[in-house]
Design a protein around this motif. Sequence first.
Motif, PDB file in Angstrom:
ATOM      1  N   PHE A 175       0.850  -1.185   0.000  1.00 11.15           N
ATOM      2  CA  PHE A 175       0.000   0.000   0.000  1.00 11.15           C
ATOM      3  C   PHE A 175       0.889   1.240   0.000  1.00 11.15           C
ATOM      4  O   PHE A 175       1.878   1.303   0.729  1.00 11.15           O
ATOM      5  CB  PHE A 175      -0.891   0.021   1.242  1.00 11.15           C
ATOM      6  N   GLU A 176       0.520   2.242  -0.805  1.00  8.17           N
ATOM      7  CA  GLU A 176       1.305   3.476  -0.878  1.00  8.17           C
ATOM      8  C   GLU A 176       0.418   4.680  -0.632  1.00  8.17           C
ATOM      9  O   GLU A 176      -0.622   4.851  -1.282  1.00  8.17           O
ATOM     10  CB  GLU A 176       1.990   3.605  -2.232  1.00  8.17           C
ATOM     11  N   LEU A 177       0.833   5.530   0.306  1.00  7.56           N
ATOM     12  CA  LEU A 177       0.086   6.744   0.624  1.00  7.56           C
ATOM     13  C   LEU A 177       0.267   7.792  -0.465  1.00  7.56           C
ATOM     14  O   LEU A 177       1.323   7.883  -1.093  1.00  7.56           O
ATOM     15  CB  LEU A 177       0.575   7.319   1.960  1.00  7.56           C
ATOM     16  N   VAL A 178      -0.762   8.602  -0.676  1.00  4.77           N
ATOM     17  CA  VAL A 178      -0.660   9.710  -1.620  1.00  4.77           C
ATOM     18  C   VAL A 178       0.270  10.779  -1.039  1.00  4.77           C
ATOM     19  O   VAL A 178       0.531  10.818   0.168  1.00  4.77           O
ATOM     20  CB  VAL A 178      -2.043  10.328  -1.919  1.00  4.77           C
ATOM     21  N   THR A 190       2.648   9.228   7.995  1.00  2.86           N
ATOM     22  CA  THR A 190       3.593   8.266   7.436  1.00  2.86           C
ATOM     23  C   THR A 190       3.068   6.843   7.576  1.00  2.86           C
ATOM     24  O   THR A 190       2.084   6.578   8.280  1.00  2.86           O
ATOM     25  CB  THR A 190       4.964   8.351   8.135  1.00  2.86           C
ATOM     26  N   SER A 191       3.780   5.952   6.898  1.00  2.00           N
ATOM     27  CA  SER A 191       3.435   4.537   6.977  1.00  2.00           C
ATOM     28  C   SER A 191       3.531   4.025   8.414  1.00  2.00           C
ATOM     29  O   SER A 191       2.785   3.124   8.810  1.00  2.00           O
ATOM     30  CB  SER A 191       4.349   3.726   6.058  1.00  2.00           C
ATOM     31  N   ALA A 192       4.414   4.605   9.211  1.00  2.00           N
ATOM     32  CA  ALA A 192       4.546   4.183  10.609  1.00  2.00           C
ATOM     33  C   ALA A 192       3.264   4.449  11.397  1.00  2.00           C
ATOM     34  O   ALA A 192       2.957   3.726  12.356  1.00  2.00           O
ATOM     35  CB  ALA A 192       5.728   4.908  11.263  1.00  2.00           C
ATOM     36  N   ASP A 193       2.505   5.473  11.003  1.00  2.00           N
ATOM     37  CA  ASP A 193       1.230   5.753  11.671  1.00  2.00           C
ATOM     38  C   ASP A 193       0.212   4.650  11.402  1.00  2.00           C
ATOM     39  O   ASP A 193      -0.632   4.344  12.252  1.00  2.00           O
ATOM     40  CB  ASP A 193       0.668   7.099  11.204  1.00  2.00           C
ATOM     41  N   GLY A 223       9.808   2.451   4.124  1.00  2.00           N
ATOM     42  CA  GLY A 223       9.975   3.885   3.941  1.00  2.00           C
ATOM     43  C   GLY A 223       8.834   4.631   4.597  1.00  2.00           C
ATOM     44  O   GLY A 223       8.062   4.087   5.384  1.00  2.00           O
ATOM     45  N   ASP A 224       8.694   5.910   4.250  1.00  2.00           N
ATOM     46  CA  ASP A 224       7.684   6.760   4.895  1.00  2.00           C
ATOM     47  C   ASP A 224       6.295   6.649   4.286  1.00  2.00           C
ATOM     48  O   ASP A 224       5.313   7.048   4.923  1.00  2.00           O
ATOM     49  CB  ASP A 224       8.127   8.225   4.829  1.00  2.00           C
ATOM     50  N   THR A 225       6.183   6.113   3.072  1.00  2.00           N
ATOM     51  CA  THR A 225       4.890   6.161   2.390  1.00  2.00           C
ATOM     52  C   THR A 225       4.331   4.789   2.015  1.00  2.00           C
ATOM     53  O   THR A 225       3.212   4.714   1.522  1.00  2.00           O
ATOM     54  CB  THR A 225       4.988   7.005   1.107  1.00  2.00           C
TER      55      THR A 225
END
Length: 647
Positions: A175-178, A190-193, A223-225
């Motif tokens: 899954f990748e955040l916008v 971030t992905s950590a959230d 990574g972050d996203t």
Amino acid sequence: MRRLLSIVTMLSLVAFMAVGCSQSTTDNTGEDGDTTEQDADADADADADADADADADADVVVEDDTADHMSFEPAAQGGVLVIGQQQEPDTLYTYGGSMLAGSHILNSIYDGPIEGLDYDYQAVILTQLPKLENGGATMQQVSVEAGEQYVDGETQEVVTATETVGDLSQMTVTFELVDGLTWQDGIAVTSADSVFSRELACHQDTPSSKYTCDRTISYEADGDTKVVWTGLPGFTDQTYFTNFYTPLPRHQPNGDDVAMADMEPLEILEDETFTRSPYSYGPFKIDEWASGEKIVLSRNENYWRADEGLPFLDQVIHRIIPDTNALLAALRSGEIDVGTQGGLNLDQYDALVEAEEAGEMKAHYVVGTVWEHIDFNLNPFDERVALGACKEVRQAIAYGTDRQNMVDVIQKGKTKVQNTYVPEDHWAYPPESSLTVYDYNIEKANELLDGIGFVDSDDDGIREAAEDITCTITTNIDGDTKDQVIPAGELLFQQNMREIGVEVNLEYLAANIYFEDGPDGPLFGRRFDLGQFAWLTGVQPPVGLYWCTEIPSEESAWAGQNETGWCDPEYDAIAKKADNTLERAEALPLYYDAQQMFTDNLPVMPLFARVKVMGTTPDVVNFRPNATVNSETWNIETWGFAATDSE
């Protein structure tokens, strides 16, 4: 010519009709009468819990239709919009409750992350729904050794291998955040959230479903996203692309300046910082919560869609108005701009029509996913005669029930008669040629009853068994059978030809009694003849409601939803194969076959899906309630007031 049944409140003498204490219908979608909904990360659990959410259109693989669903009309910039709702939320912590009242507000705080519109899914804060066909997901064949866990393909239960088990499918989904997602304080989402959110959801002290948790090997940030989900070998659910957890603000401090990430799950559940004013990455943020009165939200200046001019509004106020008539009056007078479902209902239909004709408001009627049905008891736990054991009796009751009259009278003609456990606009609804459809047909009903041996020999308006009638049912997944005997002289229907021609004998029970677990509960203790209540349908057809293994019994510690006692191992095999088939186009014929068997055997008589009623003032734009999203505020970032010529 006899009328067996007329409308929902007209059942036979032997019928056990149990509904809500002060209303004609009751559902089990929540506690204390509250409507509930699930988060995107729990949607894959819906079949297991029989509380699904929403799915899509047609007989092809699901396609993202995000552009159409996320489009909006221009609106005036600024303004304060007041929403009237009947109930006050119990919490705004994602994993602390499931009230619809809370969902109305949470949609302002958290976008998506995945919507479930029109019986389908749409990515909101993700770049795409990651699937096998777009490269966002991969599948490989693996083996497990003795002592390792995997998901059994037949039962979909987590089991521990006692020896090497090979040729198991294992899925990995990325899954990748916008870009641009930001908390209200300017800190990046971030992905950590999301990983933190999953840790909370899966913790034993958090009151949330553990279905997907138990079938997950890892959920890790890349990574972050990006977040990578890996399932247990053998777990190949059709909604794998929704196994994403709503990000939570792990850095948010409570009143004692302790970050959310440094607190225990039970502490978070009880901390008012997170239950009443959680940080937002959505269009609005919480400003004030005056208990019993209102919740005030203002524009989130760090909203990730700000470059689209969103949100249009400066402020949203949720007013708590428990009295439905007062809520309607406030809408008609312009004190509020939106009246939510629950706050408005079909009992107010005449007043709604009057107000709309006067130009005071616009009424919105949406057919929802809560469907009413009458269940037959094929295998009672007590000593009562199993009148529902005979298929001909079940079919006769269906033919003798004027369900269209129910729709016209109870639902004001705003919904349709439902033929199976999914509605006509669901992607898994079969061609009607493959269903057994029970149109209102008194002659057919009488023919079936005469044929099986229920006759009115003394012309007193009461049918009875002319001689012992034996019907054989299957009792378990192994195919064991049991003969159910209806003794000669047993009454079936009592009619009096006054007005409706049917004598009624109903038993009204409070929901806490009606839905009590077995063996004491009348419904799930299988101590009834006919029972009426409601289920939710969902994205995935709720085929699992009627598996043999879902029959509540002493052996199952009274767990399970199939209180009808109907069991067909062939149905179970087809339904489970459908659920375990990843590609929708391949699963569709199997779902068709399962529903053909269901409608022919008719352990349950579907009635109709309930109508949700909402209202707005005429100048509100982009109010687009959807059948398969519980809360109408799903797109509140686009709500606003119609622009004037000067704007």
